[in-house]
Design a protein around this motif. Structure first.
Motif, PDB file in Angstrom:
ATOM      1  N   GLN A  21      40.512  19.644  58.342  1.00 38.78           N
ATOM      2  CA  GLN A  21      41.258  20.250  59.424  1.00 38.78           C
ATOM      3  C   GLN A  21      42.421  21.173  58.577  1.00 38.78           C
ATOM      4  OE1 GLN A  21      40.739  20.285  62.402  1.00 38.78           O
ATOM      5  NE2 GLN A  21      39.486  18.465  62.043  1.00 38.78           N
ATOM      6  N   MET A  22      43.160  20.996  57.471  1.00 36.73           N
ATOM      7  CA  MET A  22      43.927  21.908  56.650  1.00 36.73           C
ATOM      8  C   MET A  22      43.095  23.091  56.415  1.00 36.73           C
ATOM      9  SD  MET A  22      47.306  21.866  56.049  1.00 36.73           S
ATOM     10  CE  MET A  22      47.780  20.128  56.031  1.00 36.73           C
ATOM     11  N   THR A  23      41.855  22.960  55.826  1.00 42.27           N
ATOM     12  CA  THR A  23      41.255  23.959  55.207  1.00 42.27           C
ATOM     13  C   THR A  23      40.820  24.815  56.431  1.00 42.27           C
ATOM     14  OG1 THR A  23      40.171  22.539  53.688  1.00 42.27           O
ATOM     15  CG2 THR A  23      38.960  24.336  54.341  1.00 42.27           C
ATOM     16  N   LEU A  24      40.404  24.435  57.602  1.00 45.08           N
ATOM     17  CA  LEU A  24      40.097  25.364  58.630  1.00 45.08           C
ATOM     18  C   LEU A  24      41.402  26.142  59.183  1.00 45.08           C
ATOM     19  CD1 LEU A  24      38.074  22.747  60.915  1.00 45.08           C
ATOM     20  CD2 LEU A  24      37.047  24.641  59.882  1.00 45.08           C
ATOM     21  N   ASP A 101      33.974  42.678  44.167  1.00 40.31           N
ATOM     22  CA  ASP A 101      35.021  43.474  43.079  1.00 40.31           C
ATOM     23  C   ASP A 101      36.198  42.556  42.957  1.00 40.31           C
ATOM     24  OD1 ASP A 101      33.581  46.135  43.153  1.00 40.31           O
ATOM     25  OD2 ASP A 101      34.016  45.930  45.380  1.00 40.31           O
ATOM     26  N   TYR A 102      36.454  41.835  44.090  1.00 39.41           N
ATOM     27  CA  TYR A 102      37.786  41.044  43.789  1.00 39.41           C
ATOM     28  C   TYR A 102      37.456  39.526  44.601  1.00 39.41           C
ATOM     29  CZ  TYR A 102      40.000  45.618  43.111  1.00 39.41           C
ATOM     30  OH  TYR A 102      40.246  46.899  42.699  1.00 39.41           O
ATOM     31  N   PHE A 103      38.173  38.605  43.795  1.00 31.72           N
ATOM     32  CA  PHE A 103      38.018  37.301  44.406  1.00 31.72           C
ATOM     33  C   PHE A 103      39.420  36.970  44.885  1.00 31.72           C
ATOM     34  CE2 PHE A 103      34.597  37.324  41.398  1.00 31.72           C
ATOM     35  CZ  PHE A 103      33.575  36.851  42.137  1.00 31.72           C
ATOM     36  N   TYR A 104      39.726  36.332  45.944  1.00 27.30           N
ATOM     37  CA  TYR A 104      41.004  35.871  46.414  1.00 27.30           C
ATOM     38  C   TYR A 104      40.753  34.406  46.485  1.00 27.30           C
ATOM     39  CZ  TYR A 104      45.401  35.109  49.633  1.00 27.30           C
ATOM     40  OH  TYR A 104      46.387  34.610  49.886  1.00 27.30           O
ATOM     41  N   LEU A 105      41.699  33.665  45.566  1.00 24.86           N
ATOM     42  CA  LEU A 105      41.774  32.500  45.786  1.00 24.86           C
ATOM     43  C   LEU A 105      42.884  31.775  46.615  1.00 24.86           C
ATOM     44  CD1 LEU A 105      41.197  31.187  42.009  1.00 24.86           C
ATOM     45  CD2 LEU A 105      39.547  31.722  43.677  1.00 24.86           C
ATOM     46  N   LEU A 106      42.509  31.043  47.641  1.00 23.24           N
ATOM     47  CA  LEU A 106      43.671  30.553  48.481  1.00 23.24           C
ATOM     48  C   LEU A 106      43.574  28.944  48.826  1.00 23.24           C
ATOM     49  CD1 LEU A 106      45.738  31.255  50.448  1.00 23.24           C
ATOM     50  CD2 LEU A 106      43.882  31.126  52.452  1.00 23.24           C
ATOM     51  N   ASN A 107      44.588  28.226  48.528  1.00 29.47           N
ATOM     52  CA  ASN A 107      44.531  26.714  48.664  1.00 29.47           C
ATOM     53  C   ASN A 107      44.303  26.568  49.941  1.00 29.47           C
ATOM     54  OD1 ASN A 107      45.224  26.447  45.828  1.00 29.47           O
ATOM     55  ND2 ASN A 107      47.160  25.127  46.318  1.00 29.47           N
ATOM     56  N   SER A 108      43.811  24.976  50.016  1.00 32.07           N
ATOM     57  CA  SER A 108      43.500  24.976  51.363  1.00 32.07           C
ATOM     58  C   SER A 108      44.708  24.273  52.216  1.00 32.07           C
ATOM     59  CB  SER A 108      42.335  23.518  51.284  1.00 32.07           C
ATOM     60  OG  SER A 108      43.210  22.624  50.667  1.00 32.07           O
TER      61      SER A 108
END
Length: 337
Positions: A21-24, A101-108
């Motif tokens: 649910q947090m990931t969503l 071209d780019y990767f965006y890492l985002l925590n859940s």
């Protein structure tokens, strides 16, 4: 459509571990910030179990996020940790088979403000040698989270453990977590809660070192980038809200788990050699002794987790911490409800 097709390709990666649910919620915030960009989102479920995969599959479909491959779900067979999970996202690429071209890492448990990703992207496009762009991170209480750092060192280990004003002033250039910059600035490394990474740099230096199960993997990646001539930047005006430690359970740890000590040792040995790692170990113990002595003399509470230096000593000497269950992360309350 042509303009969108010709714009930089961005792959947003969210790693889920037992917090569907947090990931969503994080995915919804990311999708809003991706609007108008040539971007796709990949959710990597890190062998969560506890029904996470089913929840994510159902919700992605019901919300229509899977149309045109806007959102994809990838299920990992094993939980190899933060770096290994994100490496699966790196390897996935765009849905048409092209390389981002780019990767965006985002925590859940991180939720971008509107304009966060565009600001990070603009900075990397304007700064050819920038390999990383990290955002400002704040808690739900609106307090800043420290996410911009110096590389740790022998002096930094000593200062950080001692926590004594005169020592901090003497070693001010070695403080690992200095005050956050108020304007865009170069830093040594940024936390992986919200960071945009240049794909070309990853092609050169490689992905996360999967020896790190959790912690120090971002530091190591930024260190390898710096060694190859790439810059790391912190952007205080690109902002996210971060709850923090939801999937790791860090806030409820009674003691530091063995994988933290293992990651710390691997970082120092890999990047500086065994002699330097041993000196950093001794420096941390010496600083900790100063802190412990001051607390005993003044009656102030110690700021270290229970058994920290005993465990540090045992791990440094190659002895078992006798807590193998902490090598894997525990489920959190969201999954129990």
């Amino acid at each position: 459509m042509t303009e969108l097709t010709n714009s930089p390709r961005i792959l947003v990666i969210i790693l889920n571990y037992r917090t569907p649910q947090m990931t969503l919620r994080a995915a919804q915030a990311a999708l809003a910030d991706m609007e108008g960009m040539n971007a796709e989102l990949v959710i990597v479920d890190n062998a969560s179990g506890y029904g996470s995969a089913g929840i994510l599959t159902r919700e992605i479909s019901e919300r229509g996020w899977d149309q045109n491959n806007r959102v994809r779900l990838i299920l990992s067979d094993t939980n190899g940790g933060f770096g290994a999970g994100n490496n699966i996202g790196f390897a996935a690429g765009m849905s048409d088979g092209s390389a981002p071209d780019y990767f965006y890492l985002l925590n859940s448990d991180a939720f971008p403000d509107k304009g966060c990703l565009p600001r990070l992207l603009q900075h990397l496009r304007d700064t050819p040698k920038a390999g990383f762009a990290g955002s400002h991170v704040r808690g739900e209480d609106n307090l800043d989270h420290t996410t911009a750092f110096r590389f740790t060192s022998i002096a930094g280990e000593f200062e950080g453990a001692a926590r004594f004003g005169p020592i901090t002033r003497l070693l001010r250039r070695s403080v690992v977590a200095p005050d956050l910059p108020t304007e865009t600035a170069r830093v040594d490394w940024v936390a992986g809660a919200s960071v945009l990474i240049r794909g070309k740099m990853l092609e050169e230096i490689g992905h996360f070192d999967e020896t790190f199960f959790l912690y120090f993997e971002e530091t190591d990646l930024c260190k390898r980038g710096a060694n190859a001539g790439w810059e790391c930047w912190y952007l205080p005006h690109a902002r996210v809200v971060h709850i923090g430690s939801v999937s790791t359970g860090m806030k409820t740890w009674e003691r530091i788990p063995a994988y933290w000590y293992a990651s710390r040792r691997h970082y120092f040995v890999k990047n500086h050699g065994r002699l330097y790692a041993a000196a950093a170990f001794l420096a941390k113990l010496a600083g900790g002794a100063i802190h412990t002595t001051r607390c005993a003399l003044t009656g102030r509470p110690r700021q270290d987790p229970r058994g920290f230096y005993r465990d540090l000593m045992r791990f440094g000497l190659g002895l078992s911490l006798e807590r193998p269950q902490q090598l894997s992360r525990r489920p959190v309350s969201e999954e129990k409800s």
